[in-house]
Design an enzyme around this catalytic site. Structure first.
Site, PDB file in Angstrom:
ATOM      1  N   HIS B 132       0.875  -1.173   0.000  1.00 54.60           N
ATOM      2  CA  HIS B 132       0.000   0.000   0.000  1.00 54.60           C
ATOM      3  C   HIS B 132       0.915   1.226   0.000  1.00 54.60           C
ATOM      4  O   HIS B 132       2.031   1.159   0.521  1.00 54.60           O
ATOM      5  CB  HIS B 132      -0.832  -0.051   1.285  1.00 54.60           C
ATOM      6  CG  HIS B 132      -1.914   0.973   1.394  1.00 54.60           C
ATOM      7  ND1 HIS B 132      -1.663   2.282   1.726  1.00 54.60           N
ATOM      8  CD2 HIS B 132      -3.262   0.882   1.225  1.00 54.60           C
ATOM      9  CE1 HIS B 132      -2.813   2.947   1.761  1.00 54.60           C
ATOM     10  NE2 HIS B 132      -3.797   2.114   1.465  1.00 54.60           N
ATOM     11  N   ASP B 207       3.383  -4.470   7.945  1.00 58.57           N
ATOM     12  CA  ASP B 207       2.144  -3.702   7.814  1.00 58.57           C
ATOM     13  C   ASP B 207       0.988  -4.696   7.944  1.00 58.57           C
ATOM     14  O   ASP B 207       0.714  -5.466   7.034  1.00 58.57           O
ATOM     15  CB  ASP B 207       2.131  -3.005   6.450  1.00 58.57           C
ATOM     16  CG  ASP B 207       0.775  -2.383   6.112  1.00 58.57           C
ATOM     17  OD1 ASP B 207      -0.174  -2.516   6.918  1.00 58.57           O
ATOM     18  OD2 ASP B 207       0.669  -1.766   5.034  1.00 58.57           O
ATOM     19  N   GLN B 210      -4.323  -5.150   6.918  1.00 63.55           N
ATOM     20  CA  GLN B 210      -5.340  -6.039   6.347  1.00 63.55           C
ATOM     21  C   GLN B 210      -5.371  -7.406   7.017  1.00 63.55           C
ATOM     22  O   GLN B 210      -6.159  -8.268   6.637  1.00 63.55           O
ATOM     23  CB  GLN B 210      -5.088  -6.218   4.838  1.00 63.55           C
ATOM     24  CG  GLN B 210      -5.236  -4.943   4.038  1.00 63.55           C
ATOM     25  CD  GLN B 210      -6.666  -4.408   4.052  1.00 63.55           C
ATOM     26  OE1 GLN B 210      -7.632  -5.144   4.268  1.00 63.55           O
ATOM     27  NE2 GLN B 210      -6.812  -3.119   3.823  1.00 63.55           N
ATOM     28  N   LYS B 233     -10.030  -0.904  10.888  1.00 60.46           N
ATOM     29  CA  LYS B 233     -10.230  -2.046  10.000  1.00 60.46           C
ATOM     30  C   LYS B 233     -10.569  -3.313  10.788  1.00 60.46           C
ATOM     31  O   LYS B 233     -10.751  -4.379  10.222  1.00 60.46           O
ATOM     32  CB  LYS B 233      -8.982  -2.277   9.143  1.00 60.46           C
ATOM     33  CG  LYS B 233      -8.765  -1.174   8.109  1.00 60.46           C
ATOM     34  CD  LYS B 233      -7.758  -1.598   7.075  1.00 60.46           C
ATOM     35  CE  LYS B 233      -7.134  -0.428   6.338  1.00 60.46           C
ATOM     36  NZ  LYS B 233      -7.998   0.160   5.312  1.00 60.46           N
ATOM     37  N   CYS B 382      -4.767   2.598  -3.670  1.00 59.63           N
ATOM     38  CA  CYS B 382      -3.502   3.080  -3.100  1.00 59.63           C
ATOM     39  C   CYS B 382      -2.360   2.109  -3.341  1.00 59.63           C
ATOM     40  O   CYS B 382      -1.483   1.935  -2.494  1.00 59.63           O
ATOM     41  CB  CYS B 382      -3.637   3.377  -1.602  1.00 59.63           C
ATOM     42  SG  CYS B 382      -4.866   4.607  -1.224  1.00 59.63           S
TER      43      CYS B 382
END
Lengths: 146, 424
Positions: B132, B207, B210, B233, B382
């Site tokens: 991302h 990261d 997600q 999220k 993104c």
């Protein structure tokens, strides 16, 4: 110059046209149809300079001054966006710069188009109108001296 | 209200989950909302909304400052949330959990501070081709500041890391990669890559934006030095995020932002910093949001684990299993549409399906699906370099969550067919 209607009359005509549709599907199908009548921008004018900023799909817009009237050509890679540009072009095409600068764009709200567009697309819509008016402003100087 | 405390007996009761989310009663263009944009932000269960407003209604005060009762209560509630996060991601210490504004803020903190700590001219930061922008741009900025270079792991046709071409070098100082791809849904073999990086003495950052709502994240098992995620999220409030960091590394990392809360003593000549985690938490934190985040994790654990326990597949996440079922159904049904191509066909995926349809612009499709009450994401997500890798300008992405149903998947497929007919 297929029409002798004033800018305001063309807007009114569009409002009546869209008023006929009661459901979203017909409205969008009509918009997509309108896109097919859009005076297409010449391939050599599909440059980054002619891209309208603020649209999520790509929209190219070009204008030329012919006989003191502003002539628009445009294109988009998305069909609904193309329909929206076509709608604007139908209203603003072949008008004097002064007519375009002074035109109200209330008809967009009356058609109910803005309510059916995402804020992103609505920004794109404003960006297109701004761009068309900017062309008119640029030409208004030229027209008076021509 | 009563059902909340009733024991869970069924393996999966999607209606019971749906009842927790007030927003699912909303209509969009007069149609029931089908929310398939969960990878952009998740909806919030009532318990989270209540926890956040209860803070304002009953204990609102600044934390770690006053001696008065409200301040003590607010501090306790915030620190309780830190402990919930610690337990959920299995960090060793609560002070390894730094609260931030979101994944983006976490990664900016990590890249700024690590850059100061380890990057020198000629050094390299290694990311992957599916990151991302939030896990690209902050590292690019750090590289520019310190004269370092950004290296990229290439992506295969199926949307996985090409592990035969990982450009590790003697100059690699930091590995920063996503646990799960937001556009492709790919679950990456982060543990294996981290192990390889550790052998080479490379600092590792993950990261997890997600991953957090879909996988059981165990930072000690992964072996990462840093792990970033957002609260919003994972059923939590917007404006909340976490940067987990291994204690020993965090102790060495310089602060990112200065201000109140993060200091020990201040004079005009020299400031000494507060101990962890406060060294990295300048200013008044998003107290209400943090409390909401703690509640979101508890909510997720309560339902997920309860359903998992009642199902045959004990130990597995019930939410993940449900989302996988939806993914398989959507994949199978969408592929019946002429000219439809799925971008991201990795073996291991979360409930994310990205696709393009020949002759149909994603933006038109997104607009026409919205008219039918269906929320999907369209565009480049993104991840512009990834779009370029697959030669597309954008995709339509549906991302599933615990409350989505098979009927909703079918509705989306029918609506897509209708839109395609209008656009061709």
């Amino acid at each position: 110059m297929s029409t002798t209607m004033t800018l305001a009359q063309t807007q009114q005509e569009l409002v009546s046209e869209f008023a006929m549709f009661s459901d979203w599907q017909d409205r969008y199908e009509h918009l997509i149809e309108l896109g097919k009548d859009l005076p297409l921008i010449a391939p050599e004018n599909k440059t980054d300079d002619n891209l309208v900023r603020g649209c999520q799909s790509r929209v190219w817009l070009n204008a030329q001054l012919k006989n003191d009237l502003v002539h628009f050509t445009a294109d988009s890679d998305a069909m609904i966006t193309k329909g929206i540009v076509a709608l604007l072009v139908r209203v603003f095409n072949d008008r004097t710069p002064e007519e375009i600068i002074g035109a109200s764009t209330d008809f967009i709200d009356t058609i109910g188009l803005r309510a059916h567009l995402s804020p992103n697309r609505a920004n794109g819509l404003s960006a297109m109108i701004d761009q068309m008016k900017r062309y008119a402003v640029a030409f208004s100087g030229n027209a008076s001296t021509a | 209200m009563k059902t909340k405390d009733a024991p869970v007996t069924k393996a999966y009761d999607v209606e019971r989950i749906r009842a927790q989310f007030p927003i699912l009663r909303e209509l969009v263009h007069g149609k029931p909302l089908v929310y398939f944009d969960n990878a952009a932000t998740s909806q919030k269960p009532r318990r989270v909304i209540k926890a956040e407003s209860a803070y304002y209604a009953t204990i609102n005060a600044n934390v770690h400052r006053g001696v008065h009762t409200l301040s003590t209560k607010a501090t306790e509630a915030q620190e309780a949330a830190r402990e919930i996060v610690r337990r959920h991601i299995n960090a060793q210490h609560a002070h390894e959990v730094i609260f931030t504004g979101g994944t983006t803020a976490s990664l900016n903190l990590a890249s700024f501070s690590l850059g100061q700590l380890v990057l020198k001219p000629g050094d390299e930061v290694l990311i992957s081709g599916m990151e991302h922008h939030s896990n690209i741009v902050p590292w690019q900025l750090a590289c520019e500041r310190h004269g370092a270079k950004l290296k990229v792991i290439p992506i295969t046709e199926s949307g996985e890391w090409d592990l035969t071409q990982v450009p590790f070098s003697d100059e690699t100082r930091v590995l920063a990669v996503s646990h799960v791809s937001n556009m492709l849904g790919t679950i990456n073999p982060v543990k294996e890559l981290i192990a390889e990086a550790k052998k080479r003495g490379i600092i590792t950052a993950v990261d997890g934006a997600q991953a957090i709502a879909h996988l059981n994240v165990d930072v000690q098992d992964l072996g990462c030095d840093l792990y970033a995620f957002s609260g919003h999220k994972a059923y939590g409030p917007t404006g909340t995020g976490v940067l987990y960091g291994r204690e020993e590394l965090l102790e060495r990392m310089p602060p990112w932002q200065g201000g109140g809360e993060m200091i020990d003593t201040v004079t005009f000549e020299k400031t000494t910093y507060a101990k962890l985690p406060f060294k990295f938490e300048a200013g008044t934190p998003n107290i209400a949001g943090i409390i909401g985040l703690g509640e979101a994790i508890r909510w997720m654990e309560d339902y997920d684990f309860a359903f998992a326990k009642a199902s045959a597949e004990q130990g597995k996440s019930a939410f993940a299993a449900h989302e996988h079922m939806l993914l398989e159904r959507a994949t199978k049904e969408l592929l019946t549409i002429d000219g439809l191509r799925i971008i991201g066909t990795a073996k291991e995926k979360v409930g994310v399906i990205s696709f393009v349809i020949e002759g149909v612009h994603h933006y038109d499709l997104g607009t026409l699906l919205d008219q039918q009450g269906i929320a999907v994401r369209t565009g480049h997500h993104c991840t512009q370099p990834l779009m370029e890798r697959f030669g597309v300008s954008g995709t339509t992405r549906a991302s599933f969550t615990c409350f989505n149903t098979t009927e909703e998947v079918d509705t989306m497929v029918t609506a897509t067919q209708k839109a395609v007919k209008m656009l061709r």
